[in-house]
Design an enzyme around this catalytic site. Structure first.
Site, PDB file in Angstrom:
ATOM      1  CG  ASP A   1      -1.686   1.237   1.405  1.00 48.64           C
ATOM      2  OD1 ASP A   1      -2.377   1.623   0.451  1.00 48.64           O
ATOM      3  OD2 ASP A   1      -1.596   1.852   2.483  1.00 48.64           O
TER       4      ASP A   1
ATOM      5  CG  ASP B   1      -1.328   2.274   6.880  1.00 50.02           C
ATOM      6  OD1 ASP B   1      -1.854   2.117   5.753  1.00 50.02           O
ATOM      7  OD2 ASP B   1      -1.189   3.376   7.420  1.00 50.02           O
TER       8      ASP B   1
ATOM      9  CG  ASP C   1      -4.206  -1.243   3.226  1.00 46.88           C
ATOM     10  OD1 ASP C   1      -4.466  -1.049   2.031  1.00 46.88           O
ATOM     11  OD2 ASP C   1      -3.557  -0.452   3.924  1.00 46.88           O
TER      12      ASP C   1
END
Length: 708
Positions: free
Chosen positions: A406, A602, A606
């Site tokens: 990410d 995080d 996600d």
């Protein structure tokens, strides 16, 4: 089926892998127990159960009925090891006269019987009890093998003495077998304790008391009794008792136990502090926000315990062998005796060789081979700021060849900062910076705060603002010395008919956020803001590439931003404008390409992708749901943690394979040698004791960094 719970137990009396098999099999028959995992090396058990169908007390009682002592993890274990050491000392002291017998010095038969009987039934009492409980549950274990082997030597000596007389017997065999096996247990416990030192170090971080502010006085209370919302004080050199938010005072706190970072972190009013961390110099007063099992430290301890009690897939082979091992050994021992007696007409040799088979074949080493390595690896990882939730991660991580990351908060810091600025030739730079700083300092917008924070480093002059105005979603305006200025988006200026064409060609295509400064009639310049990369992320990606891991960026940001960040970190590719459900689809797509896929994230968005990945890494500062979905938590919020996890996974699996090889080879070679009469029972006893110590010691080399 009702809601499931998990209980963690400490089990005493485990002697070999067969004990683990017996307990897990018995618990599996209990209605309401959905999963049980017993770790031979640590003596810990994790049991998932449905309280509506079975209670924790019933589970503990079931374990007691098998002959083992079980109690909730955390209770004192008593003095069992001290008694083991006393038994060992007695066995060796009473064995001294038998050294004379072995040297040819005659010792009266009745003295030999008396001394051997004490060793056999006092020092060897645990083996008989283990055999009794095993037979009661129609199973056999190490205790069965030792009890049969030593009883055979003891009984044969009695028979020879009373029936045939003579001057030489085999009491020394039973005495020293028990002595050396007990010594092996003492050494094994010591080695297992060293292997579990990582967990012990974590437990020692928990303070026992907290200093609460109650009215006009301070009172020390047990840390378990600190209520939520209580005000507590932490003096210099003390550990923080519970998680809290600083209400007054300032200091630096050593948070290395949480993050692995050696530099102390400054704390002031409003800062979060965590249980177990060490206050450096100032006095802090804080409000308790997480207490007891909810603190960050308690959560870490639970995760490490869970990882240490779980089983690696590679252990399945050892479990299958262990399930049939003891019955096979008993058959081989009987076959050895009858072959030597019936075919070779040497019942004495048959008897002694059968004893050697029983003793050499203890499956301790086989049971310790995998769990001791998992314990050492989990503790070592925790000290590195890497929390591995389950043992299966080690095998999957070493095969990882695709890593999806990410962007915001993972690769980048998740906050805007000033990348560059450009001014018009019609204004002095000092004046340009002073005006922009003065406007930005009066706004709470993230872009304004980023500009003000960056420009503040040059100590610009703060101008007095008149008629300050806020234009939501567009910008701000104010007068300085009677002249009107605007700070906002390019679109804001275009709506006001202000020409920005002179600067548009300089506006980067890398996706930077542009903020324009101007007057009511002209553009004076612009600021380009960007989300900064985390320090060292490019180096971490390079290290992953050297391992053959391809790194791809996933982000919900637009194409230009994703392309710029992917290029900056050296990613192999990127996907932009990705919705949360599409991140999960990306993971499944890469997995369908026969890759072992890892995901690093995080945020809440996600979580689906983390759950779908083969190995998932959550940045420690991320959202709770991401931490729960991931199989590995990186407390340092650094991609280097992924690389360190892969390196440690290589060494962990290597040590497991070495230990399994040693354990299998030990039995494959030892049993035939004993059956053929090439292995004295005493040597077999020493070899059996040392085999367990050897696999634990090999696991400890992982912690010391040797033989990697």
């Amino acid at each position: 089926m009702g809601e499931s719970k998990q209980c963690a137990l400490k089990i005493d009396g485990l002697n070999c892998a067969s004990c683990v098999q017996k307990i897990e099999s018995k618990l599996g028959t209990l209605r309401g127990v959905t999963r049980s995992s017993v770790n031979f090396a640590s003596g810990h058990a994790l049991i998932d159960y449905v309280p509506a169908e079975v209670s924790e007390e019933t589970i503990i009682h079931t374990i007691h009925s098998l002959g083992y002592h079980a109690a909730p993890l955390g209770k004192k274990e008593g003095a069992r090891r001290s008694w083991l050491e006393i038994q060992t000392l007695i066995a060796f002291l009473l064995g001294i006269p038998f050294l004379l017998v072995m040297g040819g010095v005659p010792v009266p038969f009745w003295i030999q019987v008396a001394l051997a009987s004490i060793v056999q039934f006092v020092c060897g009492y645990p083996f008989y009890m283990g055999t009794f409980f095993g037979l009661r549950s129609f199973s056999a274990n190490m205790d069965t093998l030792v009890a049969l082997g030593t009883s055979a030597a003891y009984g044969y000596s009695l028979f020879m003495g009373f029936a045939h007389g003579g001057s030489h017997f085999y009491f020394e065999t039973s005495v020293f077998l028990i002595a050396f096996i007990l010594l092996g247990k003492v050494l094994e416990k010591g080695a297992k304790k060293r292997a579990n030192s990582g967990m012990q170090a974590l437990l020692r971080l928990q303070p026992r008391t907290a200093r609460l502010v109650v009215g006009e006085e301070m009172r020390d209370v047990p840390v378990d009794e600190v209520p939520l919302g209580a005000i507590f004080v932490v003096r210099p050199g003390e550990r923080v008792p519970v998680d809290g938010i600083v209400s007054s005072g300032d200091s630096h706190i050593d948070e290395s136990m949480l993050t692995g970072e050696s530099l102390p972190v400054r704390k002031e009013a409003g800062s979060r502090i965590f249980a177990g961390t060490v206050n450096q110099e100032g006095i802090l007063q804080a409000k308790a926000v997480k207490v007891g099992p909810e603190t960050a430290l308690a959560h870490i301890i639970r995760l490490v315990e869970q990882a240490q009690s779980s089983k690696a897939p590679i252990q399945r082979l050892a479990d299958r062998v262990t399930a049939i091992f003891v019955p096979v050994v008993l058959f081989v021992a009987l076959a050895t005796f009858f072959i030597w007696w019936g075919l070779l007409l040497n019942p004495t040799a048959g008897w002694m060789n059968a004893i050697a088979v029983l003793v050499i074949a203890c499956p301790c080493a086989l049971g310790l081979a995998t769990p001791t390595v998992i314990i050492v690896a989990s503790g070592l990882a925790a000290r590195m700021g890497i929390l591995v939730k389950e043992a299966a991660v080690w095998e999957a991580a070493r095969k990882l060849n695709v890593l999806l990351v990410d962007k915001t908060g993972t690769v980048t810091l998740g906050e805007l900062s000033l990348a560059r600025f450009e001014k018009s030739p019609n204004i002095d730079q000092q004046e340009f910076v002073s005006i922009a700083y003065s406007l930005a300092a009066h706004s709470e917008h993230p872009a304004s705060k980023a500009i003000a924070k960056s420009l503040a480093a040059g100590s610009p002059k703060l101008q007095f603002l008149e008629e300050f105005a806020l234009f939501p979603g567009k910008g701000i305006g104010a007068k300085i010395h009677g002249k009107g200025y605007l700070l906002g988006s390019p679109k804001f200026f275009q709506e006001k008919g202000i020409d920005t064409a002179a600067y548009e060609q300089d506006w980067s295509e890398d996706g930077s956020l542009i903020v324009v400064l101007g007057t009511e009639g002209q553009c004076l310049g612009y600021f380009a803001l960007a989300d900064r990369l985390r320090p060292g992320v490019k180096e971490a990606v390079d290290l992953l590439h050297r391992r053959g891991v391809k790194v791809y960026l996933l982000t919900g940001d637009r194409q230009s931003i994703a392309a710029g960040v992917a290029q900056a970190i050296g990613a192999d590719g990127f996907e932009a404008e990705v919705l949360p459900q599409h991140k999960e689809s990306a993971v499944r797509r890469f997995k369908a390409g026969k890759g072992v896929v890892g995901m690093v994230g995080d945020g809440i968005n996600d979580a689906p992708a983390l759950a779908a990945a083969d190995v998932s890494f959550a940045i420690g500062a991320g959202a709770d749901v991401a931490l729960e979905s991931a199989s590995v938590i990186l407390l340092k919020s650094d991609l280097h943690g992924v690389y360190q996890t892969l390196l440690l996974a290589d060494q962990t699996v290597k040590k497991i394979r070495q230990n399994l090889f040693f354990a299998f080879i030990y039995n494959i070679l030892g049993i035939p040698l004993a059956a053929l009469g090439l292995l004295n029972p005493l040597i077999a006893g020493i070899a059996m004791a040392m085999s367990s110590v050897s696999v634990v010691t090999n696991a400890l080399l992982l912690r010391t960094g040797k033989n990697r």
